[in-house]
Design an enzyme around this catalytic site. Structure first.
Site, short mmCIF file in Angstrom:
data_model
loop_
_atom_site.label_atom_id
_atom_site.label_comp_id
_atom_site.label_asym_id
_atom_site.label_seq_id
_atom_site.Cartn_x
_atom_site.Cartn_y
_atom_site.Cartn_z
N ARG A 53 0.86 -1.18 0.00
CA ARG A 53 0.00 0.00 0.00
C ARG A 53 0.89 1.23 0.00
O ARG A 53 2.12 1.12 0.07
CB ARG A 53 -1.03 0.01 1.13
CG ARG A 53 -0.73 -0.74 2.40
CD ARG A 53 0.40 -0.14 3.20
NE ARG A 53 0.15 1.27 3.43
CZ ARG A 53 1.05 2.19 3.67
NH1 ARG A 53 2.33 1.84 3.72
NH2 ARG A 53 0.75 3.44 3.87
N GLY A 54 0.26 2.42 -0.07
CA GLY A 54 1.04 3.65 -0.24
C GLY A 54 1.17 3.90 -1.74
O GLY A 54 1.49 2.97 -2.50
N ALA A 55 0.91 5.13 -2.15
CA ALA A 55 0.79 5.44 -3.58
C ALA A 55 1.99 4.98 -4.42
O ALA A 55 1.82 4.25 -5.41
CB ALA A 55 0.51 6.94 -3.75
N GLN A 201 -2.21 2.56 10.02
CA GLN A 201 -0.92 2.56 9.32
C GLN A 201 0.12 3.41 10.07
O GLN A 201 1.32 3.17 9.93
CB GLN A 201 -1.06 3.11 7.90
CG GLN A 201 -1.85 2.25 6.95
CD GLN A 201 -3.27 2.74 6.85
OE1 GLN A 201 -3.84 3.21 7.82
NE2 GLN A 201 -3.86 2.66 5.68
N ASP A 242 -1.90 10.71 -2.06
CA ASP A 242 -2.21 9.67 -3.06
C ASP A 242 -2.51 10.28 -4.41
O ASP A 242 -2.46 9.59 -5.43
CB ASP A 242 -3.40 8.83 -2.59
CG ASP A 242 -2.98 8.00 -1.41
OD1 ASP A 242 -2.96 8.55 -0.29
OD2 ASP A 242 -2.61 6.83 -1.61
N ASN A 252 -5.39 12.56 0.51
CA ASN A 252 -4.53 11.69 1.34
C ASN A 252 -5.41 10.94 2.33
O ASN A 252 -6.63 11.13 2.37
CB ASN A 252 -3.44 12.51 2.05
CG ASN A 252 -2.37 11.63 2.67
OD1 ASN A 252 -1.88 10.69 2.04
ND2 ASN A 252 -2.01 11.89 3.92
O1 MRU Z 1 -4.50 3.31 2.19
P1 MRU Z 1 -3.02 3.48 2.10
O2 MRU Z 1 -2.28 2.90 3.26
O3 MRU Z 1 -2.48 3.00 0.77
O4 MRU Z 1 -2.82 5.04 2.15
C1 MRU Z 1 -1.53 5.58 2.12
C2 MRU Z 1 -1.51 7.04 2.28
O5 MRU Z 1 -2.51 7.69 2.42
C3 MRU Z 1 -0.18 7.70 2.15
O6 MRU Z 1 -0.13 8.85 2.93
C4 MRU Z 1 0.04 8.09 0.69
O7 MRU Z 1 -0.12 6.97 -0.14
C5 MRU Z 1 1.37 8.68 0.46
S1 MRU Z 1 2.59 7.42 0.43
C6 MRU Z 1 4.13 8.04 0.28
#
Ligand code: MRU
Length: 358
Positions: A53-55, A201, A242, A252
């Protein structure tokens, strides 16, 4: 970055066994498990259930997903169907579409017996580029932390939300990269880590990775940031994103918007860190950003260690209650002090973004 003293990336290709390796983030912080992705379905599932996960990391996983699809069946229809399925695996982070589009563009017109080699090189390149970009975000953001430290001559307190750490990228992280760079330079930093309900997270991933890098941090409930800002205990907020649209508005993890409002009211600088792969140049209105709604079980149930150190999931809501689980919100550009990118820091506005990227 390190886990138990050993350097890792979040995703890599195992050339010997011809599989993609990931750290299964659904098992952290209690278990560290490296998992093999062998098919494009494995990659899609890993994104959906948030093993990755994370963009930026889901962008990197989708790129390797195309590689896995080609390894399974080197057929243009199958590859095209797989690319659509990858793009649809999660809706909000634009890196997913950005990376699949980049892969498909690279493959267009490539000779059938060259396709796999070209795809693998491009997926590796997408990941290498993300590492470089995140490192530069860190060097650019470091200047802001240094400035605060030079004035304050005491520990710099940074608040962050969700996990925009190295676990959300390939390495370094976005929001955490300036923090790691400051820490490595000997600037005393302390991070307020928003727990980030419902999937936690912040607690499960951000605090975990900061601990492994020995960066001082404290987990707080998501509602605590406001009072800490009123008390002068937050010098700066840095979060990830994201999807940053062309106006500078930023999607985000749910709760980011409320932190930005509190920061604005308390004159605490609020920065968003992002690589350019997170910019959606086509969307002009934040209401057009697709906001993911996930299963309400993520709210009503919670997982943790029981007294025998076994991971257990329990229901915490009344059995008859309904729950709604929106995963992201949008922070309007007017509440953002600046965007920290690989190219430098800019105003959160279409002018600011254009000046930096054109
Ligand atoms: O749902 P997730 O855990 O994928 O969400 C992640 C986030 O919101 C992060 O802040 C975002 O992806 C930035 S990652 C460098």
């Amino acid at each position: 970055m390190k886990i138990e003293g050993k350097e890792y990336r979040t995703i890599w290709f195992d050339d010997k066994n011809q599989v993609v390796k990931i750290i299964d983030q659904t098992k952290l912080p209690h278990k560290f498990i490296i998992k093999d992705l062998k098919t494009v379905k494995d990659a899609i599932n890993a994104i959906k259930v948030m093993e990755v996960r994370g963009a930026p990391l889901i962008g990197g996983t989708a790129a390797y997903g195309i590689v896995l699809a080609i390894m399974e069946k080197n057929d243009p229809n199958f590859i095209k169907q797989s690319s659509d399925d990858l793009i649809n695996s999660r809706p909000t982070a634009i890196n997913l579409k950005w990376s699949v589009d980049r892969m498909m563009k690279k493959l267009s017109g490539v000779n059938n017996n060259e396709v796999l080699k070209v795809a693998l090189n491009e997926a590796k390149e997408i990941c290498e580029e993300d590492i470089k970009f995140c490192e530069n975000i860190g060097l650019n953001g470091l200047k802001i932390i240094e400035e605060i430290y030079n004035k304050k001559k005491d520990t710099v307190n940074i608040l962050t939300h969700c996990n925009a750490g190295w676990l959300a990228t390939i390495n370094w992280g976005t929001a955490t990269s300036p923090i790691y760079h400051a820490h490595k330079k000997g600037i005393p930093v302390h991070v307020w880590v928003d727990e980030t309900r419902p999937r936690n997270q912040g607690a499960n991933l951000t605090s975990y990775e900061l601990n492994e890098e020995r960066v001082s941090n404290t987990i707080i409930a998501d509602n605590t940031g406001g009072i800490l800002m009123q008390r002068g205990e937050v010098d700066i907020c840095i979060v990830g994103t994201d999807r940053t649209i062309s106006t500078g508005d930023v999607a985000n993890k749910i709760g980011t918007y409320l932190k930005a409002l509190a920061a604005h009211d308390n004159k605490v600088p609020f920065y968003v860190a992002l690589p350019s792969s997170t910019i959606d140049w086509n969307t002009k209105d934040y209401k057009d950003i697709p906001i993911e709604e996930r299963n309400s079980e993520e709210l009503s149930h919670i997982e943790g260690l029981d007294e025998n150190n076994n991971v257990k999931k329990v229901l915490i809501y009344p059995k008859k209650s309904k729950a709604m689980n929106l995963a992201f919100d949008v922070t309007p550009a007017k509440y953002i002090t600046g965007l920290i990118t690989e190219k430098g820091i800019c105003e959160a506005s279409s002018n600011g973004l254009k000046k930096l990227f054109y």
